[in-house]
Design a protein around this motif. Structure first.
Motif, short mmCIF file in Angstrom:
data_model
loop_
_atom_site.label_atom_id
_atom_site.label_comp_id
_atom_site.label_asym_id
_atom_site.label_seq_id
_atom_site.Cartn_x
_atom_site.Cartn_y
_atom_site.Cartn_z
N THR A 19 0.83 -1.20 0.00
CA THR A 19 0.00 0.00 0.00
C THR A 19 0.87 1.26 0.00
N ALA A 60 -0.11 2.06 -9.16
CA ALA A 60 -1.13 1.03 -9.32
C ALA A 60 -0.82 0.11 -10.50
N SER A 61 -0.22 0.67 -11.55
CA SER A 61 0.13 -0.14 -12.72
C SER A 61 1.21 -1.17 -12.41
N ILE A 65 -1.22 -0.63 -4.14
CA ILE A 65 -2.56 -0.17 -3.80
C ILE A 65 -2.45 1.26 -3.26
N THR A 67 -3.60 5.04 -2.07
CA THR A 67 -4.70 5.83 -1.54
C THR A 67 -4.25 7.28 -1.52
N LEU A 87 -6.69 6.87 -14.71
CA LEU A 87 -7.36 5.87 -13.87
C LEU A 87 -8.38 5.04 -14.67
N LEU A 92 -7.22 1.23 -13.51
CA LEU A 92 -6.31 1.12 -12.38
C LEU A 92 -7.03 1.38 -11.06
N GLY A 93 -6.72 0.56 -10.08
CA GLY A 93 -7.34 0.67 -8.77
C GLY A 93 -6.63 1.68 -7.89
N VAL A 94 -7.16 2.89 -7.80
CA VAL A 94 -6.64 3.92 -6.92
C VAL A 94 -7.79 4.39 -6.03
N ARG A 147 -9.41 -2.78 -2.34
CA ARG A 147 -8.58 -3.67 -3.15
C ARG A 147 -9.35 -4.26 -4.35
N GLY A 149 -9.70 -3.11 -7.37
CA GLY A 149 -9.13 -2.86 -8.69
C GLY A 149 -9.78 -1.76 -9.49
#
Length: 292
Positions: A19, A60-61, A65, A67, A87, A92-94, A147, A149
């Motif tokens: 993270t 993220a790429s 993870i 934030t 994003l 991408l999971g942000v 999480r 994604g």
């Protein structure tokens, strides 16, 4: 909510090695120890929201993870191109946590208002939008989704519900009560005001804390009359498309209690603004009476 979020970030950085956390000159004092101890994964980037989004997207790429934290209008309006291209397009999971939604920062004026946040994010496919009504609900929703994604936007407020603090599930509406005369769709921090009016009324109350993806099924199953009152702490019409989508081929009568679509040029306290723009129990009662 802000304190609960920063405590969760501190725990996350200390215990989850994949993270990362970025902020833009806000909240640093509360997590100063973490910023100092984990400079490779926890950084204040300064007043640089658009760059912060691109940094988080890059991480993220690579499987991390991220934030990120800031003030809602700067996170959403200043960075719209980064949200769209860095994003959503890249899938991408942000996690984007914003404070100061709608009129939470009344003394700073229009530059710090963001009643349009829900509509902007809902118009970008693949993004998620979460609006908890309390600190407990933020933790529940964050833990269930951070999480997954997807680009997920969490709107936190300094004015949470005090009396009604139910457990919530990401992507699902809560059925607070059932009735026959109308269905009230209430969002986030407006639940206390709604229940002041509705707790002794023969109406269904559905509580939404996930606004995207919207839970169409629960609304479809709990709207016996086609009469719907939408109470939302954002621009009116933000959920209108989803209400119609949940109830196709039905004759609907809809009332709304929300911020009007206009530029807010006046000044006053938070409560004065909520009263002026009609987001109080008395306005909910008037709208419900018109409906039923």
């Amino acid at each position: 909510m802000r304190r609960a979020f920063l405590n969760r970030v501190s725990d996350m950085i200390r215990n989850e090695q994949d993270t990362t956390f970025f902020t833009v000159d806000i909240g640093m004092w509360a997590i100063r120890d973490v910023l100092k101890e984990f400079p490779d994964r926890c950084t204040n980037v300064g007043i640089f929201e658009d760059g912060m989004f691109s940094i988080a997207a890059g991480m993220a790429s690579r499987g991390l993870i991220p934030t990120i934290f800031g003030i809602q209008p700067y996170l959403i309006e200043r960075t719209l191109e980064q949200i769209k291209m860095d994003l959503a397009y890249q899938k991408l999971g942000v996690n984007v946590v914003g404070t100061g939604a709608a009129v939470d920062y009344p003394k700073y004026g229009y530059s710090h208002y963001c009643a349009e946040d829900v509509q902007i994010i809902k118009m970008i496919p693949g993004c998620e939008f979460v609006a908890p009504g309390s600190a407990k609900q933020f933790i529940q929703l964050f833990n269930q989704s951070y999480r997954d994604g997807h680009p997920t936007f969490y709107r936190i407020s300094d004015h949470p519900n005090q009396e009604y603090d139910v457990d919530v599930t990401f992507g699902k509406a809560n059925v607070i009560q059932k009735g026959q005369k109308a269905t009230v769709v209430v969002v986030s921090i407006m639940l206390d005001e709604v229940m002041k009016v509705c707790k002794n009324q023969d109406v269904t109350v559905l509580y939404y804390t996930t606004l995207e993806p919207f839970d169409h099924e629960t609304l479809s199953e709990n709207c016996p009359t086609g009469k719907v009152l939408i109470v939302e702490p954002e621009f009116e019409g933000s959920l209108l498309y989803d209400v119609h989508k949940a109830l196709p081929e039905r004759a609907l009568q809809i009332e709304q209690v929300a911020f009007p679509r206009e530029i807010f040029r006046n000044y006053g306290t938070y409560q004065e603004k909520m009263e002026y723009y009609g987001l109080t129990a008395s306005h909910v009662e008037a709208a419900l009476n018109r409906l039923v």
